[in-house]
Enzyme design. Structure first.
Site, PDB file in Angstrom:
ATOM      1  N   ASP A   1     -25.278 -29.258 -41.131  1.00 44.21           N
ATOM      2  CA  ASP A   1     -26.554 -29.742 -41.024  1.00 44.21           C
ATOM      3  C   ASP A   1     -27.029 -30.227 -42.540  1.00 44.21           C
ATOM      4  O   ASP A   1     -26.223 -30.213 -43.389  1.00 44.21           O
ATOM      5  CB  ASP A   1     -27.370 -28.650 -40.599  1.00 44.21           C
ATOM      6  CG  ASP A   1     -28.920 -29.225 -39.961  1.00 44.21           C
ATOM      7  OD1 ASP A   1     -29.664 -30.029 -40.379  1.00 44.21           O
ATOM      8  OD2 ASP A   1     -28.954 -29.013 -38.744  1.00 44.21           O
TER       9      ASP A   1
ATOM     10  N   TYR B   1     -34.685 -44.936 -30.128  1.00 41.42           N
ATOM     11  CA  TYR B   1     -34.075 -43.648 -29.726  1.00 41.42           C
ATOM     12  C   TYR B   1     -33.339 -43.651 -28.552  1.00 41.42           C
ATOM     13  O   TYR B   1     -32.036 -43.380 -28.476  1.00 41.42           O
ATOM     14  CB  TYR B   1     -35.095 -42.631 -29.542  1.00 41.42           C
ATOM     15  CG  TYR B   1     -34.740 -41.039 -29.201  1.00 41.42           C
ATOM     16  CD1 TYR B   1     -33.948 -40.490 -29.990  1.00 41.42           C
ATOM     17  CD2 TYR B   1     -35.040 -40.684 -27.887  1.00 41.42           C
ATOM     18  CE1 TYR B   1     -33.562 -39.132 -29.615  1.00 41.42           C
ATOM     19  CE2 TYR B   1     -34.193 -39.421 -27.471  1.00 41.42           C
ATOM     20  CZ  TYR B   1     -33.596 -38.541 -28.497  1.00 41.42           C
ATOM     21  OH  TYR B   1     -33.157 -37.465 -28.217  1.00 41.42           O
TER      22      TYR B   1
ATOM     23  N   LYS C   1     -29.039 -43.339 -27.683  1.00 40.53           N
ATOM     24  CA  LYS C   1     -28.506 -42.416 -26.519  1.00 40.53           C
ATOM     25  C   LYS C   1     -27.759 -43.146 -25.622  1.00 40.53           C
ATOM     26  O   LYS C   1     -26.858 -42.624 -24.917  1.00 40.53           O
ATOM     27  CB  LYS C   1     -29.542 -41.725 -26.154  1.00 40.53           C
ATOM     28  CG  LYS C   1     -30.262 -40.552 -27.109  1.00 40.53           C
ATOM     29  CD  LYS C   1     -29.400 -39.501 -27.803  1.00 40.53           C
ATOM     30  CE  LYS C   1     -29.843 -38.615 -28.714  1.00 40.53           C
ATOM     31  NZ  LYS C   1     -29.262 -37.820 -29.572  1.00 40.53           N
TER      32      LYS C   1
HETATM   33  N1  LIG Z   1     -35.425 -31.349 -27.495  1.00 43.92           N
HETATM   34  C1  LIG Z   1     -35.230 -32.356 -26.773  1.00 43.92           C
HETATM   35  O1  LIG Z   1     -36.121 -32.294 -25.815  1.00 43.92           O
HETATM   36  C2  LIG Z   1     -33.843 -32.974 -26.596  1.00 43.92           C
HETATM   37  C3  LIG Z   1     -33.972 -33.834 -25.242  1.00 43.92           C
HETATM   38  C4  LIG Z   1     -32.691 -34.667 -25.344  1.00 43.92           C
HETATM   39  C5  LIG Z   1     -31.681 -34.695 -26.414  1.00 43.92           C
HETATM   40  N2  LIG Z   1     -31.949 -34.149 -27.633  1.00 43.92           N
HETATM   41  C6  LIG Z   1     -30.996 -34.278 -28.631  1.00 43.92           C
HETATM   42  O2  LIG Z   1     -30.571 -33.009 -28.746  1.00 43.92           O
HETATM   43  C7  LIG Z   1     -30.002 -32.927 -30.002  1.00 43.92           C
HETATM   44  C8  LIG Z   1     -30.772 -31.819 -30.859  1.00 43.92           C
HETATM   45  O3  LIG Z   1     -32.096 -31.837 -30.871  1.00 43.92           O
HETATM   46  P1  LIG Z   1     -33.049 -30.658 -30.945  1.00 43.92           P
HETATM   47  O4  LIG Z   1     -34.073 -30.729 -30.141  1.00 43.92           O
HETATM   48  O5  LIG Z   1     -32.343 -29.321 -31.205  1.00 43.92           O
HETATM   49  O6  LIG Z   1     -33.596 -31.115 -32.508  1.00 43.92           O
HETATM   50  P2  LIG Z   1     -34.095 -30.460 -33.773  1.00 43.92           P
HETATM   51  O7  LIG Z   1     -34.759 -31.301 -34.705  1.00 43.92           O
HETATM   52  O8  LIG Z   1     -34.720 -28.873 -33.533  1.00 43.92           O
HETATM   53  O9  LIG Z   1     -32.570 -30.339 -34.478  1.00 43.92           O
HETATM   54  C9  LIG Z   1     -31.891 -31.363 -35.072  1.00 43.92           C
HETATM   55  C10 LIG Z   1     -31.031 -31.033 -36.162  1.00 43.92           C
HETATM   56  O10 LIG Z   1     -30.380 -32.337 -36.797  1.00 43.92           O
HETATM   57  C11 LIG Z   1     -30.470 -32.214 -37.984  1.00 43.92           C
HETATM   58  N3  LIG Z   1     -30.575 -33.458 -38.666  1.00 43.92           N
HETATM   59  C12 LIG Z   1     -31.212 -34.503 -38.598  1.00 43.92           C
HETATM   60  N4  LIG Z   1     -31.055 -35.201 -39.439  1.00 43.92           N
HETATM   61  C13 LIG Z   1     -29.750 -35.010 -39.970  1.00 43.92           C
HETATM   62  C14 LIG Z   1     -28.875 -35.859 -40.982  1.00 43.92           C
HETATM   63  N5  LIG Z   1     -29.237 -36.928 -41.610  1.00 43.92           N
HETATM   64  N6  LIG Z   1     -27.727 -35.243 -41.253  1.00 43.92           N
HETATM   65  C15 LIG Z   1     -27.428 -33.582 -40.972  1.00 43.92           C
HETATM   66  N7  LIG Z   1     -28.216 -33.075 -39.894  1.00 43.92           N
HETATM   67  C16 LIG Z   1     -29.292 -33.778 -39.710  1.00 43.92           C
HETATM   68  C17 LIG Z   1     -31.913 -31.438 -38.355  1.00 43.92           C
HETATM   69  O11 LIG Z   1     -31.845 -31.056 -39.566  1.00 43.92           O
HETATM   70  C18 LIG Z   1     -31.952 -30.474 -37.401  1.00 43.92           C
HETATM   71  O12 LIG Z   1     -31.198 -29.175 -37.722  1.00 43.92           O
HETATM   72  C19 LIG Z   1     -30.216 -34.359 -30.605  1.00 43.92           C
HETATM   73  O13 LIG Z   1     -29.510 -35.148 -30.505  1.00 43.92           O
HETATM   74  C20 LIG Z   1     -31.517 -34.756 -29.868  1.00 43.92           C
HETATM   75  O14 LIG Z   1     -31.683 -36.250 -29.895  1.00 43.92           O
HETATM   76  C21 LIG Z   1     -33.058 -33.098 -27.811  1.00 43.92           C
END
Ligand SMILES: NC(=O)c1ccc[n+]([C@@H]2O[C@H](COP(=O)([O-])OP(=O)(O)OC[C@H]3O[C@@H](n4cnc5c(N)ncnc54)[C@H](O)[C@@H]3O)[C@@H](O)[C@H]2O)c1
Length: 264
Positions: free
Chosen positions: A33, A154, A158
């Site tokens: 991360d 975004y 995806k």
């Molecule tokens: N939360 C939702 O509703 C949802 C829905 C669909 C898809 N997603 C996808 O699921 C995945 C996880 O999302 P989440 O909801 O757990 O979000 P989150 O923000 O809780 O976690 C995302 C993580 O990615 C890390 N990150 C961001 N930029 C970074 C970088 N430059 N280098 C290294 N790490 C980096 C952040 O530090 C964080 O720990 C993402 O790809 C998101 O697009 C989330």
């Protein structure tokens, strides 16, 4: 026997939950991360991706069985292109030689319900053509054109990811090497990423119109972690190239019961 998993985005949300689940199951887990985990690198940069790959190989002593890519951003900015698409693709490609040596290699990434939402076809194509600089320029242009256009970034990342998974999964480097490569497509997961989007009744009404979830409504990250864990387990031998929507019924509600037009 213990398996070794590398998980990006391990410091928060879905990645953190998957990290905890696999640890609890007795597996060896290495988090990647930008901060607060085992390997701290910026996956938005080429150097960060390379360093993340090198450190993961070193830390695992060259033995990686599965990669789960969860790091992502949802900001309407070019950086989202770098993290969500190129940060996933290049990181996986960098670890491909190592994971190919496993007896049961598996890879799963987090796409999104947003892969089915409006996007910029131009941006999607440029990502798939592997031109990061051009993709960043297009994303900057969308960002400059205002909120509505910027919001396409975004979904474009995806859509490109889910298409990349389909395209790559059947190639000799993946299917030929016995590596199932899949994506999950979550609906709304209660993580820091969407906290503001579901903070008020008005915000929830707006998001529910975009992502209707008739089955059990919003989910906790652990629900997605279970699916990622299965896709990357030894039990998964034949599911590949898929984006599995874990979305409380959103995909079915929005796309209806006939999504097979293109093969009729
Ligand atoms: N939360 C939702 O509703 C949802 C829905 C669909 C898809 N997603 C996808 O699921 C995945 C996880 O999302 P989440 O909801 O757990 O979000 P989150 O923000 O809780 O976690 C995302 C993580 O990615 C890390 N990150 C961001 N930029 C970074 C970088 N430059 N280098 C290294 N790490 C980096 C952040 O530090 C964080 O720990 C993402 O790809 C998101 O697009 C989330």
């Amino acid at each position: 026997m213990k398996r070794t998993y590398v998980i990006t985005g391990a410091a928060s949300g879905i990645g953190a939950s998957t990290y905890a689940l696999l640890k609890e199951r007795g597996e060896i887990v290495i988090g990647v991360d930008i901060h607060n985990t085992d390997i701290n690198v910026d996956l938005s940069t080429v150097q960060g991706r390379e360093s993340g790959v090198n450190q993961a190989v070193e830390r695992s002593q060259g033995k990686i069985d599965a990669i789960i890519a969860c790091a992502g951003l949802a900001t309407p900015s070019p950086k989202t292109v770098s993290v969500n698409y190129f940060g996933v693709k290049e990181f996986l490609e960098g670890l491909l030689p190592t994971i190919s040596k496993s007896k049961s290699p598996r890879v799963a990434i987090t796409s999104s319900m947003a892969s089915l939402m409006p996007n910029s076809p131009e941006l999607v194509e440029v990502m798939l053509a592997n031109h990061e600089n051009s993709a960043l320029q297009i994303a900057q242009g969308l960002s400059d054109e205002g909120d509505e256009r910027a919001a396409l970034i975004y979904g474009s990342t995806k859509r490109a990811l889910s298409r990349w998974v389909r395209r790559e999964s059947i190639k000799p480097e993946w299917a030929g090497a016995g590596i199932p490569l899949n994506a999950v497509g979550p609906g709304i997961v209660e993580t820091p990423m969407v906290a503001d989007m579901i903070a008020t009744p008005e915000a929830r009404t707006a998001i529910d119109a975009m992502v209707p979830m008739p089955l059990n409504h919003y989910m906790k990250p652990l629900q997605v972690a279970y699916l990622l864990a299965w896709l990357t387990s030894e039990e998964n031998t034949h599911t590949t190239g898929q984006t599995i929507y874990i979305d409380g019924g959103s995909d079915a509600a929005l796309r209806g019961d006939d999504i097979w037009d293109s093969i009729s």
